[in-house]
Scaffold this motif. Structure first.
Motif, mmCIF file in Angstrom:
data_model
loop_
_atom_site.group_PDB
_atom_site.id
_atom_site.type_symbol
_atom_site.label_atom_id
_atom_site.label_comp_id
_atom_site.label_asym_id
_atom_site.label_seq_id
_atom_site.Cartn_x
_atom_site.Cartn_y
_atom_site.Cartn_z
ATOM 1 N N UNK A 387 33.267 -56.279 59.200
ATOM 2 C CA UNK A 387 31.959 -56.794 59.589
ATOM 3 C C UNK A 387 31.455 -57.695 58.470
ATOM 4 N N UNK A 388 30.829 -58.794 58.823
ATOM 5 C CA UNK A 388 30.179 -59.606 57.801
ATOM 6 C C UNK A 388 28.873 -60.147 58.353
ATOM 7 N N UNK A 389 28.014 -60.551 57.436
ATOM 8 C CA UNK A 389 26.618 -60.813 57.791
ATOM 9 C C UNK A 389 26.191 -62.169 57.262
ATOM 10 N N UNK A 390 25.643 -62.981 58.169
ATOM 11 C CA UNK A 390 25.087 -64.268 57.760
ATOM 12 C C UNK A 390 24.111 -64.764 58.801
ATOM 13 N N UNK A 391 23.573 -65.955 58.574
ATOM 14 C CA UNK A 391 22.486 -66.451 59.405
ATOM 15 C C UNK A 391 22.647 -67.945 59.658
ATOM 16 N N UNK A 392 21.957 -68.430 60.680
ATOM 17 C CA UNK A 392 21.948 -69.867 60.946
ATOM 18 C C UNK A 392 21.535 -70.635 59.704
ATOM 19 N N UNK A 393 20.562 -70.102 58.998
ATOM 20 C CA UNK A 393 20.038 -70.809 57.828
ATOM 21 C C UNK A 393 21.084 -70.930 56.713
ATOM 22 N N UNK A 394 21.911 -69.921 56.539
ATOM 23 C CA UNK A 394 22.870 -69.973 55.430
ATOM 24 C C UNK A 394 24.131 -70.745 55.808
ATOM 25 N N UNK A 400 30.093 -59.925 52.943
ATOM 26 C CA UNK A 400 31.413 -59.819 53.585
ATOM 27 C C UNK A 400 32.316 -58.955 52.730
ATOM 28 N N UNK A 401 33.449 -58.601 53.279
ATOM 29 C CA UNK A 401 34.553 -58.049 52.507
ATOM 30 C C UNK A 401 35.516 -59.211 52.335
ATOM 31 N N UNK A 402 35.530 -59.806 51.151
ATOM 32 C CA UNK A 402 36.259 -61.061 50.926
ATOM 33 C C UNK A 402 37.765 -60.813 50.887
ATOM 34 N N UNK A 403 38.362 -60.788 52.073
ATOM 35 C CA UNK A 403 39.764 -60.390 52.206
ATOM 36 C C UNK A 403 40.711 -61.311 51.457
ATOM 37 N N UNK A 404 40.363 -62.598 51.373
ATOM 38 C CA UNK A 404 41.237 -63.525 50.674
ATOM 39 C C UNK A 404 41.226 -63.348 49.173
ATOM 40 N N UNK A 405 40.106 -62.853 48.648
ATOM 41 C CA UNK A 405 40.022 -62.540 47.224
ATOM 42 C C UNK A 405 40.670 -61.192 46.939
ATOM 43 N N UNK A 406 40.145 -60.188 47.653
ATOM 44 C CA UNK A 406 40.595 -58.808 47.424
ATOM 45 C C UNK A 406 40.015 -57.940 48.528
ATOM 46 N N UNK A 407 40.856 -57.350 49.347
ATOM 47 C CA UNK A 407 40.364 -56.510 50.424
ATOM 48 C C UNK A 407 39.915 -55.175 49.839
ATOM 49 N N UNK A 408 38.611 -54.932 49.877
ATOM 50 C CA UNK A 408 38.022 -53.705 49.350
ATOM 51 C C UNK A 408 38.022 -52.630 50.432
ATOM 52 N N UNK A 409 37.799 -51.371 50.067
ATOM 53 C CA UNK A 409 37.707 -50.324 51.088
ATOM 54 C C UNK A 409 36.674 -50.683 52.158
#
Length: 631
Positions: A387-394, A400-409
């Motif tokens: 799940x990740x969270x953002x808005x029209x404004x951003x 997020x869980x930045x999977x490309x950097x490092x997938x966290x628990x």
């Protein structure tokens, strides 16, 4: 010992100029920027000021020049017309350049606005990229919007031309666009110089006068070259849905937008050039802008344009068919879609028919994700569900869980880590930080990272008042949430989803999670209704899964007991009702605010974005039967 995520996050907050300057090296610049971040007059920050570039060049031309012109750029998959068309980068670039040339013949210049009112067809993507190619500013309006809502956006944006289609198609229903556009123009004082129509065989239209032009006429032109623009010049305007009065036109700049999206494709979504990415959304929404059109093409991926009812689809196997047929690596969609699939196919028998061996990740966003849906999706797919969270404004992910950097628990639910660049805090109404695990107002300390909106179109005053006045020095997300002891951010819903029950601030989102955990519940909505003793009490509506109809009579009492067990008597959750469907916008968001207005007896209008107004009649009848509205 810190990992890649922690190192990246700390660097982005401690030294944003160095962090984003490194990210900007992935973009082709005609002229190098003078500095990465210009503080200016907060909240009016500027990213990459002095730099010059072109969005279309970075999305198309550069890949061709680097020898990747034969790679598939766009797959148009339309189950409603039984059509699949694939465009290479070279083919797409040629169409875009000729469209851009046609726009220039019509007098479109750098800085002019173009309204794009289109269904999910390739010409919509071509029009967006063509606008960017010549430095115009596009404003995409969701196809099929009612005339009144379209008129507001035309009036505010002041477009020189409008690009549309003869019709849209929703499952088995034809939606003629010309009467809607004609109706909108009749309500406007602004008149465009021309309207361009893509003629679709399902519903052709008669074009009258020199101001009504066919798409084929438009693209019968010499190809146009890319026009360099300033990094701080607007790329597009996007009006937030559900606005009243003057609409809010979010302004997206060019340089910061490209840098942020390029970084996100690799570091959030873990995508590599040449892979297939599918955002099951609409180009009328911010997800469509960022991750159907610009992000994937910028990164050299193949993107899918899907014309069909992906939310609440009548075919539970539609998603699996697209993933298997086009060898999708990652899918981005709303939790609503998976709740609908789960409702019709709880055991995943449709999933078993398709080979999804190349599919490796599912990303959910758009509204709160209940833990039960996330866990079910993980079990059915056998891949990480994030799940990740953002808005029209951003314009891209805040959490997020930045999977490309490092997938966290992964913690099930609307639970994320702050994305590098976003310094997130949770504050109380006085502006003081709240302790971990206590719900408050989620804010982001300034400056916002690249890619976020820079103002509202011709409305700096509302930009400041709406987003930055409540907590000076911070961007107010208007979402409520908390940070846990592991540093994860939990989004519990909009701040107006927090209800006050006898002096206790309770999250309706937390109650929805409890309801969704019941094995018979497919989806739920909880909202507060007036109570003469407690001020407010929660009321829940649920939709049951296929095969669970036999238990509907007992279900409300089971749900009441479940909330009492999981949250406690303090919730005062004593009323639940079963409905066939929940009222939603076309983007899949449940109309909780409208339901609440019905219950409270306050005036309301049916939003133009609702997918089926008749659903509200069932809701209204149930509420009246139970004694609402209460005076």
């Amino acid at each position: 010992m810190s990992g890649e995520y922690e190192e990246a996050f700390r660097e982005s907050i401690r030294n944003p100029e160095h962090f984003w300057g490194a990210a900007a090296k992935n973009i082709v610049w005609y002229k190098e920027y003078d500095r990465v971040l210009t503080p200016g007059d907060p909240p009016f920050y500027r990213w990459f000021e002095g730099g010059m570039l072109n969005t279309c060049y970075n999305c198309l031309d550069r890949h061709i020049e680097e020898g990747r012109g034969d790679r598939i750029a766009l797959i148009y998959d339309s189950p409603v017309t039984k059509t699949v068309i694939k465009y290479s980068y070279t083919e797409l670039c040629d169409l875009v350049a000729r469209c851009a040339g046609g726009l220039q013949k019509l007098g479109i210049e750098k800085g002019d606005r173009i309204v794009i009112y289109m269904p999910m067809i390739p010409e919509a993507v071509i029009a967006m990229l063509a606008s960017a190619r010549i430095g115009a500013i596009h404003s995409v309006v969701f196809g099929g919007f009612a005339s009144r809502e379209l008129a507001k956006r035309i009036e505010d944006a002041g477009p020189k031309i409008i690009i549309t289609a003869s019709c849209g198609i929703e499952v088995d229903r034809i939606i003629p666009y010309k009467p809607l556009l004609d109706g909108a123009l009749a309500l406007c004082t602004h008149t465009p110089s021309a309207c361009i129509y893509v003629q679709r065989k399902e519903k052709m239209v008669d074009l009258k006068g020199e101001q009504e032009i066919s798409w084929d006429q438009l693209i019968d032109a010499e190809p146009a070259s890319c026009v360099p623009v300033n990094a701080t010049d607007p790329l597009y305007l996007l009006y937030t849905s559900g606005t009243t009065g003057r609409p809010k036109g979010v302004v997206r700049d060019t340089g910061g937008h490209l840098v942020a999206l390029s970084w996100s494709m690799k570091n959030i979504y873990g995508m590599e050039p040449g892979e297939v990415y599918w955002a099951a959304s609409d180009i009328g929404w911010v997800v469509g802008h960022s991750y159907i059109v610009y992000g994937p093409l910028l990164h050299g991926c193949t993107t899918i344009l899907y014309e069909g009812k992906s939310v609440g689809t009548p075919d539970p196997g539609a998603f699996w068919r697209v993933i298997a047929e086009h060898v999708v690596s990652a899918l981005f969609c709303a939790p609503t879609a998976f709740r609908a699939i789960r409702r019709e196919d709880p055991d995943g028998k449709y999933r078993a028919k398709y080979n999804l061996s190349k599919f490796r990740m599912l990303f959910l966003a758009g509204e709160r994700c209940d833990p039960d849906t996330l866990v079910w999706a993980e079990e059915i797919l056998g891949v990480p569900v994030i799940d990740h969270w953002w808005q029209t404004e951003t314009g891209w992910a805040i959490g997020a869980n930045c999977a490309g950097l490092e997938l966290l628990p992964i913690k099930p639910g609307s639970c994320t880590k702050p994305v590098p660049g976003y310094d997130i805090l949770v504050l109380d109404t006085r502006g003081d930080p709240v302790p971990n695990k206590e719900t408050g107002n989620v804010v982001v300390q300034l400056p916002l990272p690249p890619g976020c909106f820079t103002t509202l179109w011709k409305n700096d005053a509302d930009y400041i008042r709406t987003y930055f006045s409540a907590y000076p020095g911070y961007y107010l997300t208007s979402d409520a949430g908390f940070i846990d002891d592991d540093g994860y951010l939990w989004i519990m819903g909009r701040t107006d989803d927090i209800i006050n029950v006898a002096g206790h601030r309770l999250s309706t989102g937390a109650m929805e999670e409890v309801l969704a955990s019941h094995p018979d519940v497919a989806e739920s909505a909880v909202f507060g209704v007036h109570d003469s003793i407690k001020g407010e009490v929660p009321f829940g509506f649920v939709v049951v899964k296929a095969g669970a109809e036999r238990n509907k009579g007992k279900l409300p009492q089971e749900l009441i007991a479940l909330v009492r067990e999981k949250i406690g008597p303090i919730a005062s959750f004593k009323t639940a009702a079963v409905v066939q469907r929940l009222p939603k916008t076309r983007s899949g968001k449940i109309l909780r605010g409208t339901i609440k207005k019905i219950a409270d007896g306050t005036p309301y209008s049916i939003p133009a974005t609702i997918d089926d107004p008749a659903i509200l009649d069932e809701i209204k009848a149930i509420l009246q039967e139970m004694g609402y509205p209460k005076q």
